[in-house]
Write a protein that holds these residues in place. Structure first.
Motif, short mmCIF file in Angstrom:
data_model
loop_
_atom_site.label_atom_id
_atom_site.label_comp_id
_atom_site.label_asym_id
_atom_site.label_seq_id
_atom_site.Cartn_x
_atom_site.Cartn_y
_atom_site.Cartn_z
N VAL A 178 -4.68 -54.18 -2.28
CA VAL A 178 -4.80 -54.68 -3.65
C VAL A 178 -6.06 -54.06 -4.26
CG1 VAL A 178 -5.05 -56.71 -5.12
CG2 VAL A 178 -3.62 -56.84 -3.07
N TYR A 179 -5.87 -53.13 -5.17
CA TYR A 179 -7.03 -52.41 -5.70
C TYR A 179 -7.30 -52.77 -7.15
CZ TYR A 179 -6.04 -49.97 -1.42
OH TYR A 179 -5.79 -49.69 -0.12
N THR A 180 -7.19 -54.04 -7.43
CA THR A 180 -7.55 -54.54 -8.75
C THR A 180 -8.08 -55.96 -8.59
OG1 THR A 180 -6.66 -55.37 -10.83
CG2 THR A 180 -5.09 -55.10 -9.06
N ALA A 181 -9.10 -56.29 -9.37
CA ALA A 181 -9.63 -57.66 -9.33
C ALA A 181 -9.06 -58.46 -10.51
CB ALA A 181 -11.15 -57.63 -9.35
N ASP A 182 -7.84 -58.15 -10.89
CA ASP A 182 -7.13 -58.87 -11.96
C ASP A 182 -7.23 -60.38 -11.68
OD1 ASP A 182 -5.01 -60.13 -13.46
OD2 ASP A 182 -4.06 -58.17 -13.66
N MET B 210 -1.49 -51.75 -7.34
CA MET B 210 -2.38 -50.76 -7.93
C MET B 210 -2.66 -51.17 -9.39
SD MET B 210 -2.29 -48.94 -5.20
CE MET B 210 -3.22 -47.43 -5.51
N THR B 211 -3.68 -50.55 -9.98
CA THR B 211 -4.06 -50.95 -11.35
C THR B 211 -2.91 -50.74 -12.34
OG1 THR B 211 -5.01 -48.75 -11.56
CG2 THR B 211 -6.54 -50.56 -11.14
N TRP B 212 -2.05 -49.76 -12.06
CA TRP B 212 -0.98 -49.45 -13.03
C TRP B 212 0.29 -50.26 -12.78
CZ3 TRP B 212 -3.09 -45.79 -9.67
CH2 TRP B 212 -2.30 -45.47 -8.55
N ASN B 213 0.33 -51.11 -11.76
CA ASN B 213 1.51 -51.95 -11.53
C ASN B 213 1.46 -53.19 -12.42
OD1 ASN B 213 1.18 -51.26 -8.02
ND2 ASN B 213 2.64 -50.34 -9.43
N ASP B 214 2.62 -53.78 -12.64
CA ASP B 214 2.71 -55.05 -13.35
C ASP B 214 2.29 -56.14 -12.36
OD1 ASP B 214 3.65 -57.52 -14.27
OD2 ASP B 214 5.40 -56.66 -15.24
#
Ligand SMILES: [Zn+2]
Length: 355
Positions: free
Chosen positions: A40-44, A290-294
């Protein structure tokens, strides 16, 4: 790597209760489950909320795959993993990596150790090595770099000396060396990632050769804890796993993206090995975000996979595993607690141990 696209399962509203006897029925949340291998490369904030809502922890694994978008180098993965580690208050532990590509350069091992030491100071609890070793990286003279090459010895000793864990994804499912077959659970991966389908690639080491080199690495560093990713690439036959668990006390396996492979084998045989070695299997999904995934859609898929796998491991119900109906393993509660949580805390120390 990302096999999530295939899952179109509906997320159940409630988590499936476990098969334990006394007290409250076990659930993923009540256990405080740990997904021991995800990316998981986003801290969304949706990720942070998701982990809290499910009372889920994860080990976020950085890996260099020159053929997979977003994984080409250790950065920006390390930075993103650190950010999620902080944003989740440690709920997303992380594992760093180093680039094995420069292995013939003088000073390679010391440089890799210095880089890893920095990641340990930044909270990394282990180090990932990848199938590029064995299947991709070659010497100047064209020989494939194998996992037991002595160039790695000082790095492995350093990881052990710092009390960290090696996550080793070496080799691949057997279909990588064979013609693709639509009935095989990994065919869709190789259709999307043809570079790793090594069938008829001249000179590429066999699966057995790579696993034998992996075994020598594990044997040569008995103080090093090694987690073999994806059932240690022995996903076709639990007897192969059993043999290694018997032989190498410093070796365990994660189930990342391979619960389906367990479901395709003889139920009693699989159950027997899981009950014989309840301390050596770590539940994991290989979830990728990834950052570009929903993020919302991906998280729903993750939850659906967590629930499907729980149903398979914890209950005796009929479960649909990639188009096949199978009976769940109904593992005892004490074993589920180990596979879903305690083994990860033991084999990859540093995951925050709070509920
Ligand atoms: Zn992975």
């Amino acid at each position: 790597m990302n096999r999530f696209a295939v899952f179109v399962l509906l997320a159940a509203v409630a988590l499936v209760p476990g098969a334990c006897g006394q007290g409250q029925p076990l659930t993923l949340s009540s256990i405080g489950a740990i997904d021991a291998h995800a990316h998981v490369y986003t801290a969304d904030p949706q990720v942070v909320r998701f982990l809290e809502k499910l009372n889920l922890r994860m080990v976020n694994i950085c890996v260099i795959d020159p053929k997979d978008r977003g994984f080409e180098q250790a950065e920006p993965q390390h930075t993103a993993a650190k950010a999620l580690y902080r944003a989740t208050g440690g709920r997303a532990a992380w594992v760093s990596t180093f680039d094995a590509e420069g292995w013939e350069k003088p000073g390679f091992a010391n440089a890799a150790i210095a880089q890893l030491d920095q990641t340990f100071r930044d909270g990394a609890i282990g180090v990932k090595i990848y199938k590029t070793i064995g299947l991709d990286i070659r010497s100047k003279s064209g020989q494939y770099l194998m996992p037991d090459n002595p160039v790695f010895d000082p790095i492995m000793e350093a990881i052990a000396a710092r009390g960290k864990t090696l996550y080793a994804h070496l080799a691949e499912p057997a279909i990588a060396w064979k013609p693709l077959d639509p009935s095989d659970p990994d065919t869709s991966y190789y259709e999307s990632n043809p570079y790793w389908h090594v069938f008829r690639r001249p000179g590429v080491p066999s699966k057995d050769q790579i696993l034998a080199a992996r075994d020598r690495l594990v044997a040569r560093h008995p103080r090093l804890r090694v987690i073999g990713c994806h059932l240690g690439s022995m996903e076709e036959d639990i007897a192969e796993i059993e043999q290694r668990l018997e032989k190498y006390p410093n070796f365990a396996v994660d189930m990342a993206a391979r619960v389906v492979h367990l479901s395709r084998q003889d139920r009693e045989k699989v159950r027997r090995v899981l009950l014989k070695y309840p301390d050596r299997f770590l539940y994991a999904t290989d979830f990728v975000l990834m950052t570009w995934n929903d993020a919302g859609k991906s998280l729903r898929n993750w939850q659906a996979e967590l629930e499907r796998d729980w149903k398979f491991l914890a209950t005796a119900e009929t479960v649909e595993m990639q188009g096949r109906k199978v009976q769940g393993l109904a593992l005892p509660g004490e074993v589920l607690k180990k596979i879903y949580r305690e083994n990860a805390l033991h084999w990859a120390p540093g995951i925050v141990n709070t509920k």
